[in-house]
Design an enzyme around this catalytic site. Structure first.
Site, short mmCIF file in Angstrom:
data_model
loop_
_atom_site.label_atom_id
_atom_site.label_comp_id
_atom_site.label_asym_id
_atom_site.label_seq_id
_atom_site.Cartn_x
_atom_site.Cartn_y
_atom_site.Cartn_z
N GLY A 548 -26.19 21.30 -75.60
CA GLY A 548 -25.95 21.25 -77.04
C GLY A 548 -27.19 20.92 -77.84
O GLY A 548 -27.36 21.41 -78.96
N ASP A 549 -28.08 20.09 -77.28
CA ASP A 549 -29.32 19.77 -77.99
C ASP A 549 -30.15 21.03 -78.20
O ASP A 549 -30.72 21.24 -79.28
CB ASP A 549 -30.13 18.76 -77.18
N MET A 550 -30.21 21.86 -77.17
CA MET A 550 -31.05 23.06 -77.28
C MET A 550 -30.37 24.16 -78.08
O MET A 550 -31.04 24.94 -78.76
CB MET A 550 -31.48 23.50 -75.89
#
Length: 775
Positions: A548-550
């Protein structure tokens, strides 16, 4: 920063298949004028409404008509197997439409020994290392749900398109799905590079962060106790209030290292606590206490999410084939952007019985055209970025901007310790120091480090003085922090009228949940992704890496490039929740429109597909070695049965579905006796999509294709020495990106930058150092 503001929309010609549907959809979300060529691909109603709303459809009878349409486009976005591309000349690999930014997404890229290999999401997630990281240790590896490998590649395709537009240079952009995946593994390959090991598949328990999915009274929640010390102390106080803290109240558990080493015991007591709560109530109470916990929800609940609804991030898709009044769907990661409104009508593709075409396929009167201010060696030369981010999502944004030429001024401090620099659990290799953390090194190359103690008034003053010298400010603080420093968007505009502020809060700057504390796992839970990680009949497992961060980072890069291309400033209020929800594909529409995965899915086979038989991960020779195989059409099936005798040799998809258990068993018995690498090559040579389920070691040391394409370039670091790094995904032929410098030492460029940009002399710099401002 560039040309004067240009509000006219880009014209995008959409020649994509499933490899890059997400790229075209994201460009629709940025207000581009997208025309799609009718391809004949069969999609169910939910998939068609999700991927293709907001486009105009045309039929192209021949290559001459296609060339005529392409001549009116600023960007051509194309995807598919290399042998089937319409816009790349086979004789020399150049674009058939050299006037445009022509982005091509293929399974393995336009060059290299595996240029002609085939793959769907499972095969490419496996080849890129993503599949290895999912699943239980006693079961098959499995990729994240909802074709995240292909959606990641689509996002990089859209990034490549806007990089070409910003550069003002018509050029071919090569995107390999395998490389897009390999750049999205967090520690998947980095652990091998820095420590000679790869993460263990364990059913969704993070190995370097104390977060996981816990059972609640009526469902599941995601959460944990990593991060600042308050995440532990406040959770412990809450558990003690409920009489569930057990021996964790003893002094020894205050030691983070001690706690980490005895994590199973801590998790056992946390699980006992969570099981006493209804999932929604626990999540609500955690938000009130500013603790990173969330309910694991199914994606059909996204359109009822109060945060998404309050921020207006949902879209209504209308069309003749849809229910009266339309259907609600997840929207896009940006709220708001100064752009035209998203078209929400689903235009039906032309059909033989409805051959009429629009008189003018494009909405806009003329192509915007590419506007270069001169020859650039890299697309973002002349752009300076003030990087106030930490951990993963924000640094992944500035990493990408830096590798395409932007000057990244990273502000950090030992007084606000980035866990990827300072936390022992994130160093990957024991015994390293903050300047030698493998995690930090990979995501912070091509940056200059300025040490500023922002707990001091003078540190904040110097930070504000840097703003007029920067084009972009990227931050992932909690909402309200910048405002307290006098650096909200209105204040920044007073310092620099054309500045772009990119804010990356977990759920956005506004809305009823705006103060929610989020980690990657809580956002995956909120977005519906975690709920689909369950094996048939089992609990959700979550992910073991920060996908999700990327995902959010790629969305932030796109929004930043969009504003740079317009030549005007703005505020990107990026919600990581909205970015992740946008990758759930048609899941939110399926309850209303049907289709999706067949139910129930058979118990032992978590990788089956409604569109392919056989489709799965099969054992190979050796310990925990696997190969992914995807027979997505009858030609693949004929090729496979030419290599091995299988049940139903003449059957189509429907017939093979009846015999799927027997086919899987026979195929697994055959693959078990073969080396995974040689078997993948044998299958691909026969025309069957297949790949090794790659570990970090496979990617870095054993993948001849990635080696031939130079995907792991080596940078010489002053402390760590020569270090391979994950490479650049969009390969621009005219203005290629580059890795020019290793990650900086803490504060390595403080004097250089403050002298260069603010004109400070040695006496002032010495005084700042003595007062602890520049540390």
């Amino acid at each position: 920063m560039g040309t004067a503001a240009d509000p006219s929309p880009l014209r995008v010609l959409d020649l994509t298949d499933e490899l890059a549907y997400q790229g075209a959809r994201l460009l629709v979300g940025l207000g581009t004028d997208v025309v799609r060529i009718e391809s004949g691909a069969e999609l169910d109603a939910a998939a068609r409404a999700h991927w293709h709303a907001g486009k105009r459809w045309v039929r192209v009878p021949d290559d001459a008509a296609l060339d005529e349409l392409a001549r009116g486009a600023d960007v051509v976005l194309e995807s598919g197997p290399a042998a089937r591309l319409r816009g790349v000349r086979a004789e020399d690999g150049t674009s058939r439409w050299p006037h445009a930014v022509h982005v091509v997404v293929t399974p393995f890229g336009l060059t290299g020994p595996r240029r002609d290999w085939l793959g769907d999401d499972l095969v490419l997630a496996s080849a890129g290392g993503m599949t290895w990281m999912g699943g239980r240790s006693d079961g098959q590896p499995k990729p994240p749900p909802r074709e995240q490998a292909l959606q990641t590649a689509g996002a990089h395709a859209a990034i490549g398109a806007l990089l070409g537009v910003v550069a003002g240079t018509p050029q071919l952009v090569d995107v390999s799905v395998q490389e897009a995946v390999a750049a999205t593994l967090e520690t998947g390959a980095l652990a091998w590079i820095h420590a000679g090991r790869h993460p263990v598949r364990n059913g969704g328990v993070y190995e370097h962060v104390a977060h996981r999915i816990f059972e609640a009274a009526d469902g599941y929640v995601a959460g944990g106790y990593s991060g600042s010390n308050r995440m532990w102390t406040d959770l412990l106080a809450w558990m003690a209030e409920r009489g569930e803290a057990g021996d964790l109240v003893e002094e020894r558990w205050n030691d983070a290292v001690f706690r980490w080493r005895r994590r199973p015991h801590v998790d056992e007591l946390v699980q006992r606590f969570a099981r006493k709560w209804p999932a929604a109530e626990l999540a609500e109470e955690a938000r009130a206490r500013a603790l990173p916990w969330a309910e694991v929800v199914t994606p059909d609940r996204l359109t009822d999410n109060p945060q998404l609804r309050d921020r207006g991030s949902l879209v209504t898709v209308t069309g003749d084939a849809l229910p009266r009044g339309g259907v609600q769907n997840v929207g896009f990661p940006w709220t708001p952007l100064p752009r035209p409104l998203v078209l929400d009508e689903l235009h039906e593709a032309p059909r033989p019985e409805r051959p009429e075409q629009p008189e003018r396929p494009w909405r806009s009167a003329a192509p915007r055209g590419l506007r270069s201010e001169g020859t650039k060696s890299r697309a973002l030369e002349g752009i300076r970025v003030l990087d106030l981010t930490w951990v993963l999502a924000g640094p992944y944004v500035t990493k990408q901007l830096g590798e395409h030429g932007a000057d990244i001024v990273k502000v950090e401090s030992k007084h606000r310790q980035d866990p990827t620099r300072f936390a022992p659990s994130m160093h990957l290799r024991p015994g390293t120091d903050p300047d030698d953390s493998g995690y930090f090194l990979n995501f912070n190359r091509n940056k200059r480090s300025v040490a500023l103690n922002l707990r001091t008034g003078e540190g904040q003053c110097l930070l504000r003085e840097l703003v007029p010298h920067c084009d972009v400010v990227v931050e992932n603080f909690s909402p309200g922090v910048l405002a307290r420093w006098g650096m909200d968007h209105a204040s920044l505009r007073a310092l620099n009228p054309d500045v772009i502020l990119v804010s990356m809060a977990g759920v956005g700057q506004t809305g009823p949940w705006r103060k929610a504390v989020t980690f990657a796992d809580t956002l995956a839970a909120m977005s519906g992704l975690s709920s689909e990680t369950r094996d048939p009949g089992g609990p959700p497992q979550g992910l073991t890496f920060g996908l999700g961060d990327m995902v959010a980072a790629n969305a932030a890069v796109l929004a930043t490039l969009f504003l740079i291309a317009r030549g005007s400033g703005g505020h990107v209020d990026l919600s990581q929740l909205e970015a992740m929800a946008a990758t759930m594909g048609p899941a939110a529409l399926e309850p209303a429109l049907g289709a999706g995965l067949p139910e129930p899915r058979t118990g032992a086979h978590p990788n089956r597909s409604p569109h392919a038989v056989p489709h799965g991960v099969y054992p190979a020779a050796g310990d925990d070695r696997w190969v992914a195989v995807a027979v997505t059409d009858d030609a693949h099936w004929r090729a496979l049965t030419g290599l091995i005798e299988l049940p139903c040799p003449e059957g189509d998809l429907v017939a093979r579905r009846v015999h799927e258990d027997d086919i899987d068993a026979a195929l697994a018995a055959w693959t078990r006796g073969h080396d995974a690498h040689r078997l993948a090559a044998l299958l691909q040579g026969a025309g069957v999509p297949a790949a090794v389920v790659a570990t970090g070691q496979d990617l870095v040391e054993a993948d001849e294709h990635l080696a031939a394409r130079g995907f792991y370039p080596v940078l010489e670091h002053p402390v760590a020495g020569p270090v391979p790094h994950e490479g650049i995904v969009p390969r621009l032929a005219g203005t290629p990106g580059a890795l020019t410098a290793p990650a900086p030492l803490l504060g390595q460029h403080t004097r250089e930058v403050l002298t260069e940009l603010l004109g400070l002399d040695e006496e002032r710099l010495d005084a700042l150092a003595a007062d602890g401002v520049t540390e």
